[in-house]
Design an enzyme around this catalytic site. Structure first.
Site, PDB file in Angstrom:
ATOM      1  N   HIS A 184       6.436  -0.369  -3.003  1.00 37.97           N
ATOM      2  CA  HIS A 184       5.451  -0.817  -3.989  1.00 37.97           C
ATOM      3  C   HIS A 184       4.198   0.022  -3.774  1.00 37.97           C
ATOM      4  CE1 HIS A 184       3.504  -3.669  -6.773  1.00 37.97           C
ATOM      5  NE2 HIS A 184       2.425  -3.335  -6.084  1.00 37.97           N
ATOM      6  N   CYS A 185       3.833   0.789  -4.775  1.00 39.60           N
ATOM      7  CA  CYS A 185       2.692   1.701  -4.646  1.00 39.60           C
ATOM      8  C   CYS A 185       1.399   0.963  -4.995  1.00 39.60           C
ATOM      9  CB  CYS A 185       2.881   2.912  -5.562  1.00 39.60           C
ATOM     10  SG  CYS A 185       1.532   4.096  -5.411  1.00 39.60           S
ATOM     11  N   ALA A 186       0.528   0.830  -3.990  1.00 46.83           N
ATOM     12  CA  ALA A 186      -0.735   0.127  -4.225  1.00 46.83           C
ATOM     13  C   ALA A 186      -1.646   0.925  -5.146  1.00 46.83           C
ATOM     14  CB  ALA A 186      -1.427  -0.130  -2.898  1.00 46.83           C
ATOM     15  N   ASN A 189      -0.141   0.551  -8.543  1.00 47.98           N
ATOM     16  CA  ASN A 189      -0.023  -0.878  -8.838  1.00 47.98           C
ATOM     17  C   ASN A 189       1.300  -1.190  -9.526  1.00 47.98           C
ATOM     18  OD1 ASN A 189      -1.096  -3.382  -8.513  1.00 47.98           O
ATOM     19  ND2 ASN A 189      -2.113  -3.430 -10.496  1.00 47.98           N
ATOM     20  N   ASN A 190       2.334  -0.563  -9.039  1.00 44.00           N
ATOM     21  CA  ASN A 190       3.660  -0.780  -9.618  1.00 44.00           C
ATOM     22  C   ASN A 190       4.686  -0.429  -8.557  1.00 44.00           C
ATOM     23  OD1 ASN A 190       5.578  -1.409 -11.501  1.00 44.00           O
ATOM     24  ND2 ASN A 190       5.409   0.506 -12.657  1.00 44.00           N
TER      25      ASN A 190
END
Ligand SMILES: [Zn+2]
Ligand SMILES: [Zn+2]
Length: 333
Positions: A184-186, A189-190
């Protein structure tokens, strides 16, 4: 409501008595009944796990230097070196921004929840998580040339209430099971999963290239000006301070995306994703197995980069059909 530009998946409306409201339910889209943590835009064509502030920060970190480049450096390069260089820069910038939008705003491969839950089952769910043991499937493991079979766990997600595929995992931030979940890429945001991994890879690769190219052109501006004027470097920097600052920014800004791109090239060549690689570190080196490694680096990379894009299982933009509607929203566990 249909037609709004922003809508959060919050489950279906309750029982409706008004005939007008009842008829409006026939035009609901899938995203309006999506139970996970996602905010949808443009009638479900774009999504984000919450408010996309971090995506805007990333976009600004790309767009502001690019705007300064076009304002202060590109005209000089265009007139004194070659118009082709700003044109190539524009193409890389377009590729980078489009990849950012696709990786941050598209469905990463969300697996639909089980929406047909019987009432008696609901009572069991309220009593606590289901105690369902994971299944295992035997996969062909010829590359290790061993008699011992390799087992892949097929787990049951007690939140989505589905048996999820081997490479899928439940993301707490998205509150959904994601097919081929990488991480999950902060920043975006996805989740990065089966449907947007290649866009993510294209984004970090094109961002690295963009930063390098911008730094090279800005240094070219400073040093070509110094050469033409037979002046000193400090005088050239004073003459083109924005270009010099952008060159430094480009060098520093290329470090992280370049490291990330190399890391993902390494993972793809091994037939692994980030989660699988990190989890394998917990196992003894002799016990580590890579069941999706074809033992051919080119084939491993092509499988990720060039395989047909998987369909969206949830199709958030589509008009909901009768069988897609949830009669009640299950409580989270
Ligand atoms: Zn799940
Ligand atoms: Zn996620």
């Amino acid at each position: 409501m249909p037609g709004s530009t922003e809508e959060r998946g919050s489950g279906p409306p309750g029982p409706v008595q008004n005939p007008e409201i009842e008829s409006s339910r026939h035009h609901l889209r899938n995203y309006q009944m999506f139970p996970g943590h996602a905010t949808f835009y443009l009638k479900g064509h774009f999504q984000s796990a919450g408010k996309p502030f971090s995506v805007l920060v990333v976009f600004a970190a790309i767009a502001v230097p690019a705007g300064l480049f076009f304002g202060f450096t590109a005209p000089w390069i265009w007139n004194n070196i070659s118009p082709s260089l700003p044109i190539v820069f524009s193409y890389i910038l377009l590729l980078c921004v489009m990849s950012l939008v696709r990786s941050a705003g598209s469905d990463p491969g969300i697996l639909p929840r089980n929406i047909h839950i019987e009432t008696s089952d609901t009572e069991k769910r309220e009593a606590g998580p289901l105690n369902i043991a994971p299944l295992s499937v035997t996969v062909n493991c010829r590359q290790y040339d061993e008699d011992r079979p390799l087992y892949l766990p097929i787990n049951y997600c007690t939140v989505c209430r589905i048996w999820r595929p081997a490479r899928a995992i439940h993301c707490r931030d998205c509150d959904s099971c994601i097919d081929f979940m990488d991480h999950h890429c902060a920043w975006l945001n996805n989740c990065i999963g089966a449907r947007n991994y290649r866009y993510f890879f294209c984004f970090i690769l094109s961002l690295s290239l963009l930063e390098y190219f911008m730094a090279a052109l800005c240094f070219l501006h400073v040093f070509a000006w110094r050469h033409r004027k037979s002046s000193t470097t400090s005088a050239a920097v004073r003459c083109a301070p924005v270009s010099f600052a952008l060159a430094i920014y480009g060098v520093l800004g290329s470090i992280y995306p370049t490291a990330l791109a190399l890391y993902h090239i390494f993972l793809m060549s091994r037939g692994e994703n980030t989660r699988e690689f990190l989890r394998s570190r917990r196992v003894n080196k002799l016990e580590r197995r890579r069941p999706y490694d074809t033992r051919n680096i080119r084939r491993n990379v092509l499988y990720v980069v060039c395989a047909p894009r998987r369909i969206s299982y949830i199709r958030p933009w589509a008009i909901a059909e009768e069988g897609d509607r949830r009669l009640e929203k299950p409580s989270s566990q």
